[in-house]
Design a protein around this motif. Sequence first.
Motif, PDB file in Angstrom:
ATOM      1  N   GLY A 195       0.816  -1.214   0.000  1.00 54.49           N
ATOM      2  CA  GLY A 195       0.000   0.000   0.000  1.00 54.49           C
ATOM      3  C   GLY A 195       0.846   1.258   0.000  1.00 54.49           C
ATOM      4  N   TYR A 196       1.921   1.236   0.784  1.00 56.17           N
ATOM      5  CA  TYR A 196       2.823   2.399   0.838  1.00 56.17           C
ATOM      6  C   TYR A 196       3.468   2.631  -0.518  1.00 56.17           C
ATOM      7  CZ  TYR A 196       6.503   5.478   2.726  1.00 56.17           C
ATOM      8  OH  TYR A 196       7.338   6.536   2.994  1.00 56.17           O
ATOM      9  N   TRP A 197       3.900   1.578  -1.179  1.00 55.33           N
ATOM     10  CA  TRP A 197       4.507   1.687  -2.514  1.00 55.33           C
ATOM     11  C   TRP A 197       3.507   2.274  -3.514  1.00 55.33           C
ATOM     12  CZ3 TRP A 197       3.883  -2.572  -6.456  1.00 55.33           C
ATOM     13  CH2 TRP A 197       4.552  -2.267  -7.651  1.00 55.33           C
ATOM     14  N   GLY A 225       4.055   5.864  -5.148  1.00 59.98           N
ATOM     15  CA  GLY A 225       4.489   5.820  -6.543  1.00 59.98           C
ATOM     16  C   GLY A 225       3.450   6.098  -7.588  1.00 59.98           C
ATOM     17  N   PHE A 226       2.152   6.027  -7.208  1.00 55.91           N
ATOM     18  CA  PHE A 226       1.145   6.072  -8.264  1.00 55.91           C
ATOM     19  C   PHE A 226      -0.003   7.047  -8.014  1.00 55.91           C
ATOM     20  CE2 PHE A 226       3.207   1.935  -8.366  1.00 55.91           C
ATOM     21  CZ  PHE A 226       3.575   1.844  -9.696  1.00 55.91           C
ATOM     22  N   VAL A 227      -0.124   7.586  -6.815  1.00 57.42           N
ATOM     23  CA  VAL A 227      -1.207   8.531  -6.535  1.00 57.42           C
ATOM     24  C   VAL A 227      -0.719   9.957  -6.808  1.00 57.42           C
ATOM     25  CG1 VAL A 227      -2.773   9.444  -4.779  1.00 57.42           C
ATOM     26  CG2 VAL A 227      -2.178   7.003  -4.780  1.00 57.42           C
ATOM     27  N   PRO A 228      -1.328  10.663  -7.743  1.00 64.68           N
ATOM     28  CA  PRO A 228      -0.870  12.030  -8.072  1.00 64.68           C
ATOM     29  C   PRO A 228      -1.035  12.987  -6.889  1.00 64.68           C
ATOM     30  CG  PRO A 228      -2.325  11.159  -9.776  1.00 64.68           C
ATOM     31  CD  PRO A 228      -2.443  10.230  -8.601  1.00 64.68           C
ATOM     32  N   ILE A 229      -0.172  13.985  -6.848  1.00 59.15           N
ATOM     33  CA  ILE A 229      -0.255  15.044  -5.842  1.00 59.15           C
ATOM     34  C   ILE A 229      -0.683  16.326  -6.542  1.00 59.15           C
ATOM     35  CG2 ILE A 229       1.008  16.406  -4.129  1.00 59.15           C
ATOM     36  CD1 ILE A 229       2.951  14.124  -3.811  1.00 59.15           C
ATOM     37  N   ASN A 230      -1.908  16.753  -6.282  1.00 49.72           N
ATOM     38  CA  ASN A 230      -2.447  17.955  -6.938  1.00 49.72           C
ATOM     39  C   ASN A 230      -2.284  17.884  -8.455  1.00 49.72           C
ATOM     40  OD1 ASN A 230      -3.104  19.113  -4.420  1.00 49.72           O
ATOM     41  ND2 ASN A 230      -1.023  19.926  -4.198  1.00 49.72           N
ATOM     42  N   GLY A 231      -2.542  16.685  -9.010  1.00 46.87           N
ATOM     43  CA  GLY A 231      -2.466  16.497 -10.447  1.00 46.87           C
ATOM     44  C   GLY A 231      -1.068  16.248 -10.974  1.00 46.87           C
ATOM     45  N   VAL A 232      -0.048  16.247 -10.091  1.00 50.74           N
ATOM     46  CA  VAL A 232       1.340  16.028 -10.510  1.00 50.74           C
ATOM     47  C   VAL A 232       1.742  14.593 -10.200  1.00 50.74           C
ATOM     48  CG1 VAL A 232       3.735  16.759 -10.197  1.00 50.74           C
ATOM     49  CG2 VAL A 232       1.884  18.451 -10.090  1.00 50.74           C
ATOM     50  N   GLU A 233       2.434  13.950 -11.140  1.00 53.92           N
ATOM     51  CA  GLU A 233       2.893  12.580 -10.933  1.00 53.92           C
ATOM     52  C   GLU A 233       3.862  12.541  -9.743  1.00 53.92           C
ATOM     53  OE1 GLU A 233       5.290   9.034 -13.351  1.00 53.92           O
ATOM     54  OE2 GLU A 233       4.670  10.868 -14.387  1.00 53.92           O
ATOM     55  N   PRO A 234       3.683  11.626  -8.798  1.00 60.40           N
ATOM     56  CA  PRO A 234       4.541  11.581  -7.610  1.00 60.40           C
ATOM     57  C   PRO A 234       5.939  11.087  -7.939  1.00 60.40           C
ATOM     58  CG  PRO A 234       3.112   9.672  -7.637  1.00 60.40           C
ATOM     59  CD  PRO A 234       2.683  10.535  -8.793  1.00 60.40           C
ATOM     60  N   THR A 235       6.860  11.319  -7.033  1.00 65.16           N
ATOM     61  CA  THR A 235       8.243  10.895  -7.219  1.00 65.16           C
ATOM     62  C   THR A 235       8.776  10.318  -5.917  1.00 65.16           C
ATOM     63  OG1 THR A 235      10.469  11.617  -7.845  1.00 65.16           O
ATOM     64  CG2 THR A 235       9.152  13.182  -6.593  1.00 65.16           C
ATOM     65  N   PHE A 236       9.814   9.489  -6.044  1.00 70.70           N
ATOM     66  CA  PHE A 236      10.509   8.984  -4.862  1.00 70.70           C
ATOM     67  C   PHE A 236      11.706   9.864  -4.504  1.00 70.70           C
ATOM     68  CE2 PHE A 236       9.007   4.812  -6.809  1.00 70.70           C
ATOM     69  CZ  PHE A 236       7.868   4.749  -6.017  1.00 70.70           C
ATOM     70  N   ASP A 237      11.993  10.843  -5.356  1.00 70.60           N
ATOM     71  CA  ASP A 237      13.131  11.720  -5.122  1.00 70.60           C
ATOM     72  C   ASP A 237      12.790  12.770  -4.061  1.00 70.60           C
ATOM     73  OD1 ASP A 237      14.601  10.389  -7.072  1.00 70.60           O
ATOM     74  OD2 ASP A 237      13.857  11.704  -8.667  1.00 70.60           O
ATOM     75  N   ARG A 238      13.804  13.497  -3.633  1.00 74.25           N
ATOM     76  CA  ARG A 238      13.613  14.564  -2.654  1.00 74.25           C
ATOM     77  C   ARG A 238      13.046  15.782  -3.374  1.00 74.25           C
ATOM     78  NH1 ARG A 238      18.271  16.889   1.534  1.00 74.25           N
ATOM     79  NH2 ARG A 238      16.985  18.552   2.471  1.00 74.25           N
ATOM     80  N   ALA A 239      11.738  15.890  -3.348  1.00 70.03           N
ATOM     81  CA  ALA A 239      11.063  16.934  -4.114  1.00 70.03           C
ATOM     82  C   ALA A 239       9.700  17.216  -3.483  1.00 70.03           C
ATOM     83  CB  ALA A 239      10.891  16.484  -5.568  1.00 70.03           C
ATOM     84  N   PRO A 240       9.091  18.365  -3.803  1.00 72.63           N
ATOM     85  CA  PRO A 240       7.785  18.725  -3.223  1.00 72.63           C
ATOM     86  C   PRO A 240       6.683  17.732  -3.580  1.00 72.63           C
ATOM     87  CG  PRO A 240       8.847  20.655  -4.167  1.00 72.63           C
ATOM     88  CD  PRO A 240       9.660  19.470  -4.598  1.00 72.63           C
ATOM     89  N   HIS A 241       6.797  17.029  -4.741  1.00 72.21           N
ATOM     90  CA  HIS A 241       5.767  16.073  -5.119  1.00 72.21           C
ATOM     91  C   HIS A 241       6.143  14.641  -4.734  1.00 72.21           C
ATOM     92  CE1 HIS A 241       8.470  16.751  -8.499  1.00 72.21           C
ATOM     93  NE2 HIS A 241       8.135  15.596  -9.019  1.00 72.21           N
ATOM     94  N   GLY A 262       9.391  11.313   9.779  1.00 72.95           N
ATOM     95  CA  GLY A 262       8.153  12.024   9.505  1.00 72.95           C
ATOM     96  C   GLY A 262       6.892  11.205   9.680  1.00 72.95           C
ATOM     97  N   VAL A 263       5.768  11.791   9.286  1.00 69.15           N
ATOM     98  CA  VAL A 263       4.448  11.220   9.547  1.00 69.15           C
ATOM     99  C   VAL A 263       4.191   9.974   8.705  1.00 69.15           C
ATOM    100  CG1 VAL A 263       1.962  11.657   9.472  1.00 69.15           C
ATOM    101  CG2 VAL A 263       3.524  13.480  10.187  1.00 69.15           C
ATOM    102  N   LEU A 264       4.206  10.119   7.395  1.00 65.93           N
ATOM    103  CA  LEU A 264       3.834   9.006   6.516  1.00 65.93           C
ATOM    104  C   LEU A 264       4.837   7.856   6.590  1.00 65.93           C
ATOM    105  CD1 LEU A 264       1.777   7.986   4.466  1.00 65.93           C
ATOM    106  CD2 LEU A 264       3.124   9.080   2.657  1.00 65.93           C
ATOM    107  N   SER A 265       6.119   8.180   6.686  1.00 58.78           N
ATOM    108  CA  SER A 265       7.147   7.130   6.693  1.00 58.78           C
ATOM    109  C   SER A 265       7.146   6.308   7.975  1.00 58.78           C
ATOM    110  CB  SER A 265       8.541   7.737   6.470  1.00 58.78           C
ATOM    111  OG  SER A 265       8.862   8.674   7.480  1.00 58.78           O
ATOM    112  N   THR A 266       6.365   6.742   8.981  1.00 55.43           N
ATOM    113  CA  THR A 266       6.230   5.939  10.194  1.00 55.43           C
ATOM    114  C   THR A 266       5.405   4.688   9.923  1.00 55.43           C
ATOM    115  OG1 THR A 266       6.429   7.887  11.619  1.00 55.43           O
ATOM    116  CG2 THR A 266       5.404   5.959  12.591  1.00 55.43           C
ATOM    117  N   LEU A 267       4.549   4.740   8.908  1.00 54.17           N
ATOM    118  CA  LEU A 267       3.716   3.583   8.570  1.00 54.17           C
ATOM    119  C   LEU A 267       4.566   2.364   8.193  1.00 54.17           C
ATOM    120  CD1 LEU A 267       0.810   2.545   8.168  1.00 54.17           C
ATOM    121  CD2 LEU A 267       0.934   3.392   5.806  1.00 54.17           C
ATOM    122  N   PRO A 268       5.481   2.464   7.234  1.00 53.92           N
ATOM    123  CA  PRO A 268       6.327   1.295   6.939  1.00 53.92           C
ATOM    124  C   PRO A 268       7.295   0.958   8.070  1.00 53.92           C
ATOM    125  CG  PRO A 268       7.054   3.194   5.663  1.00 53.92           C
ATOM    126  CD  PRO A 268       5.748   3.570   6.287  1.00 53.92           C
ATOM    127  N   ALA A 269       7.603   1.941   8.935  1.00 50.09           N
ATOM    128  CA  ALA A 269       8.454   1.648  10.088  1.00 50.09           C
ATOM    129  C   ALA A 269       7.771   0.637  11.013  1.00 50.09           C
ATOM    130  CB  ALA A 269       8.784   2.929  10.846  1.00 50.09           C
TER     131      ALA A 269
END
Length: 361
Positions: free
Chosen positions: A146-148, A152-168, A192-199
């Motif tokens: 689910g985290y992946w 990796g696939f849910v857009p952020i404000n219409g922008v394709e998400p990234t795994f890189d260090r970036a706003p999206h 951070g908040v979201l990354s605690t889930l896979p932790a």
Amino acid sequence: MNNRVISVDIFRGITIVLMILVNTPGTWSSIYAPFLHADWHGYTPTDLVFPFFLFIVGISIVFAYHNREVSGSTYRKITIRSLKLIGLGLFLGAFTLNFPFVKDFENIRFPGVLQRIGVVFFFSSILFMKIHWKALLVVCVAILVGYWLWMGFVPINGVEPTFDRAPHNWANYIDLNVLGIHMWKADYDPEGVLSTLPAIASALFGVFTGLMLKSNKNNKTGLLFGLGIGLLALGYIWDLYFPINKAIWSSSFVLVTAGWANIILSVIYYFSDVKNKKFGGVFKYAGANAITVFFLSSFISKLFGLIKVDGTSLHGWLFKNLYVQDFMALKLSSLLYALTVVTFYVLLAYVLYRKKIFIKV
């Protein structure tokens, strides 16, 4: 005490010692590469340390609650312990020497290592108490997949998400919008908040290993080692699609670190629990008061950074006057400082152990 698995105590102690070692160099500007975190994707030996501790938290949950009655009292104790850990972490983040000894609100970092341990311990313990291990495995897989998919696939404000260090990047985006200025960096927080889930999944892998150690299965060394190799292989395959990354605690990072944890534990288990070799006592002492030793090391290190001597911090003054030498590389001086700090806390842990003082948080 007779039911304790010696290798788990040793592994916990090694992890705490490494946590202190990588957190207290003489100077952050001069450190050997293995003691640095990866810039973003990939991992170094240092990146293994924190997930190892969460893995051990999972093992400890099994030994603490395996035969415990599911009751309101048990849940209350779990909740109180979690809140204590979170409170200690917030205290470290907020403390200052200036009266009233609390930083201005805008300068306080909300997340942290102890906060994440507290949250992960709470949810992992509740899950372990409530559901069978097979259902727990389904939950673990669901978290990682689910985290992946989310990252990796849910857009952020219409922008394709990234795994890189970036706003999206979803982890960075949520941290920035939920935590705002209360982060380690301006754009993200490694706890951070979201990354605690896979932790939480990292701790659940520890739960599965703990169940294996508690079982009557033969050749536990081989099972641990084989599980480690399998997780490592799956992690590297997933790395092709979801890069290994501690900062966002990627699903491949969870698998790789759990793989290494099982491999290392299998080796320690073989020598300490199977062959009954007397080794690792120094680490066992540190593991017996793990949270206490880690908290003290973090608090005293912070004090050394806040106390001023001759216009610099006490930490800087000690390092410059005792460790920086013309005949020695600065990186070596920095490492020797960290080793001195580690030695002090190992000796402290030894004294506590000999006096049978075990401080539970």
